[in-house]
Motif scaffolding. Structure first.
Motif, short mmCIF file in Angstrom:
data_model
loop_
_atom_site.label_atom_id
_atom_site.label_comp_id
_atom_site.label_asym_id
_atom_site.label_seq_id
_atom_site.Cartn_x
_atom_site.Cartn_y
_atom_site.Cartn_z
N ASP A 1 36.96 -15.16 33.69
CA ASP A 1 36.64 -13.79 34.13
C ASP A 1 37.56 -12.77 33.48
O ASP A 1 37.10 -11.72 33.03
CB ASP A 1 36.73 -13.70 35.65
CG ASP A 1 36.15 -12.41 36.17
OD1 ASP A 1 36.91 -11.42 36.29
OD2 ASP A 1 34.94 -12.36 36.44
N VAL A 2 38.85 -13.06 33.44
CA VAL A 2 39.82 -12.11 32.89
C VAL A 2 39.68 -12.01 31.37
O VAL A 2 39.67 -10.93 30.79
CB VAL A 2 41.25 -12.48 33.28
CG1 VAL A 2 42.25 -11.56 32.60
CG2 VAL A 2 41.42 -12.42 34.79
N ALA A 3 39.54 -13.17 30.72
CA ALA A 3 39.48 -13.17 29.25
C ALA A 3 38.18 -12.59 28.73
O ALA A 3 38.17 -11.81 27.77
CB ALA A 3 39.64 -14.61 28.74
N LEU A 4 37.05 -12.93 29.37
CA LEU A 4 35.76 -12.45 28.90
C LEU A 4 35.40 -11.09 29.49
O LEU A 4 34.64 -10.34 28.88
CB LEU A 4 34.66 -13.46 29.25
CG LEU A 4 34.79 -14.84 28.58
CD1 LEU A 4 33.63 -15.73 29.00
CD2 LEU A 4 34.86 -14.71 27.07
N GLY A 5 35.94 -10.79 30.68
CA GLY A 5 35.59 -9.52 31.32
C GLY A 5 36.39 -8.35 30.81
O GLY A 5 36.01 -7.22 30.99
N MET B 1 29.89 -9.81 28.68
CA MET B 1 30.71 -11.02 28.69
C MET B 1 31.22 -11.36 30.08
O MET B 1 31.36 -12.53 30.43
CB MET B 1 31.89 -10.86 27.73
CG MET B 1 31.49 -10.74 26.27
SD MET B 1 30.46 -12.11 25.71
CE MET B 1 31.64 -13.46 25.80
N SER B 2 31.48 -10.33 30.91
CA SER B 2 31.94 -10.61 32.27
C SER B 2 30.84 -11.25 33.09
O SER B 2 31.09 -12.14 33.91
CB SER B 2 32.43 -9.32 32.94
OG SER B 2 31.37 -8.41 33.12
N ALA B 3 29.59 -10.79 32.89
CA ALA B 3 28.47 -11.41 33.58
C ALA B 3 28.25 -12.83 33.09
O ALA B 3 27.96 -13.74 33.88
CB ALA B 3 27.20 -10.57 33.39
N LEU B 4 28.42 -13.03 31.79
CA LEU B 4 28.29 -14.37 31.24
C LEU B 4 29.38 -15.29 31.78
O LEU B 4 29.15 -16.49 31.97
CB LEU B 4 28.36 -14.32 29.71
CG LEU B 4 27.14 -13.74 29.00
CD1 LEU B 4 27.39 -13.66 27.50
CD2 LEU B 4 25.89 -14.57 29.28
N ALA B 5 30.57 -14.73 32.03
CA ALA B 5 31.66 -15.54 32.58
C ALA B 5 31.27 -16.10 33.95
O ALA B 5 31.55 -17.26 34.26
CB ALA B 5 32.93 -14.71 32.69
N GLY C 1 32.76 -3.59 33.72
CA GLY C 1 32.60 -4.87 33.09
C GLY C 1 31.67 -4.81 31.90
O GLY C 1 31.14 -3.76 31.54
N SER C 2 31.49 -5.93 31.24
CA SER C 2 30.64 -6.01 30.07
C SER C 2 29.68 -7.17 30.24
O SER C 2 29.70 -7.89 31.25
CB SER C 2 31.50 -6.22 28.82
OG SER C 2 32.17 -7.47 28.91
N ILE D 1 42.45 -26.46 39.47
CA ILE D 1 41.98 -26.39 38.09
C ILE D 1 40.72 -25.53 38.00
O ILE D 1 40.58 -24.69 37.10
CB ILE D 1 41.71 -27.80 37.54
CG1 ILE D 1 43.02 -28.58 37.42
CG2 ILE D 1 41.01 -27.73 36.18
CD1 ILE D 1 42.84 -30.05 37.12
N GLY D 2 39.79 -25.71 38.93
CA GLY D 2 38.57 -24.92 38.93
C GLY D 2 38.86 -23.44 39.10
O GLY D 2 38.26 -22.60 38.41
N PHE D 3 39.76 -23.12 40.01
CA PHE D 3 40.15 -21.71 40.23
C PHE D 3 40.73 -21.12 38.95
O PHE D 3 40.39 -20.01 38.55
CB PHE D 3 41.15 -21.62 41.38
CG PHE D 3 41.50 -20.21 41.77
CD1 PHE D 3 40.89 -19.61 42.86
CD2 PHE D 3 42.44 -19.48 41.06
CE1 PHE D 3 41.21 -18.31 43.23
CE2 PHE D 3 42.76 -18.18 41.41
CZ PHE D 3 42.14 -17.60 42.50
N ALA D 4 41.65 -21.87 38.32
CA ALA D 4 42.31 -21.37 37.12
C ALA D 4 41.31 -21.15 35.99
O ALA D 4 41.37 -20.13 35.28
CB ALA D 4 43.40 -22.36 36.68
N ILE D 5 40.38 -22.08 35.81
CA ILE D 5 39.38 -21.94 34.74
C ILE D 5 38.51 -20.72 34.97
O ILE D 5 38.26 -19.93 34.05
CB ILE D 5 38.52 -23.22 34.64
CG1 ILE D 5 39.35 -24.37 34.06
CG2 ILE D 5 37.28 -22.97 33.78
CD1 ILE D 5 38.62 -25.69 34.03
#
Length: 271
Positions: free
Chosen positions: A267-271, A155-159, A152-153, A258-262
């Motif tokens: 996680d996927v986009a930022l990680g 950004m993944s932690a920030l996610a 990870g990066s 909705i919460g799960f999707a967000i």
């Protein structure tokens, strides 16, 4: 230089969990604008929080834990299972010991050891229990990056921090507004609401420090945080979100999706 890097990541974990605490305070500040909270709105918010926690438990915690444990002498699935069950067991014991009361509980229906504490304090203790694994999850994520033992990066932690912060907003409101309805002043309701999030920076710093200086525990720590978060979701958030009319429970389900999707997208986009 390695120690300096460790200090930097502990500091980043502190900043991230201070942000999640601030989101709790921001949600609690809604008490200055509203005295009542519609049951349908509350159920939707609780469902949304549950969805984020479920997604974070897998995408940000369990999956990385299994990946990191693949090179260990113990099977990866066993490492994840031990940590996951350990996290759930920890929250179960805390639930049995620490006096607290759920949002939909009536007077005299407190859990934990017998106490004469006021209902307002017991409600704060309940949300505080939620926030322990959340702060731990953020801290462990930053500690893992500092150790260089995850793909990870930053950004993944920030996610993870962003996702936890998003679900802390409705939790803060879900504490302060009911307290206002029970007769507390707006300032006291806000104070109790934001106080429920103070444990997150503490748990975040401890989690980051633990995995950075005791490297082998990282997969267990990630799975531990996941197990604790799932316990909170199943034990408290979902039952509370499913109380009320059929329409409000449907809204809770939609909020969860909705919460799960967000959280998954973050996680996927930022990680």
């Amino acid at each position: 230089m390695e120690w300096l890097s460790s200090q930097n990541h502990i500091f980043l974990a502190l900043l991230a969990t201070l942000m999640t605490w601030a989101m709790t305070a921001l949600g609690a500040a809604m008490v200055f604008f509203f005295k009542e909270i519609n049951r349908r709105v509350l159920n939707t918010m609780l469902g949304f929080a549950a969805g984020i926690m479920i997604a974070a438990s897998f995408w940000s915690l369990l999956a990385p834990a299994i990946e990191m444990a693949e090179d260990s002498a113990i099977p990866a699935w066993l490492v994840a299972a031990i940590g996951f069950i350990g996290g759930a067991a920890f929250l179960y014991l805390a639930d049995r010991i620490i006096p607290h009361m759920h949002l939909n509980s009536k007077e005299g229906e407190s859990e934990g050891i017998p106490t004469h504490l006021k209902r307002s304090i017991l409600l704060v203790f309940s949300i505080t229990l939620h926030n322990i694994p959340e702060g731990l999850a953020v801290g462990v994520a930053f500690g893992a990056i500092a150790n260089g033992i995850t793909d990870g990066s930053l950004m993944s932690a920030l996610a993870i921090a962003i996702g936890i912060g998003l679900q802390n907003f409705p939790e803060g409101a879900a504490v302060s507004i009911p307290l206002r309805r029970e007769g507390l002043s707006r300032s006291k309701s806000f104070f109790y609401g934001q106080a429920s999030g103070i444990v997150e920076p503490i748990a975040g710093v401890l989690g980051a420090a633990l995995v950075m200086f005791v490297k082998p525990v990282l997969p267990y720590a990630l799975a531990f945080a996941a197990g604790a978060m799932i316990f909170v979701v199943v034990e408290e958030l979902i039952p509370e979100a499913q109380s009320g009319s059929h329409e409000s429970t449907h809204l809770a389900t939609a909020g969860c999706i909705i919460g799960f999707a967000i959280m998954m997208i973050l996680d996927v986009a930022l990680g």
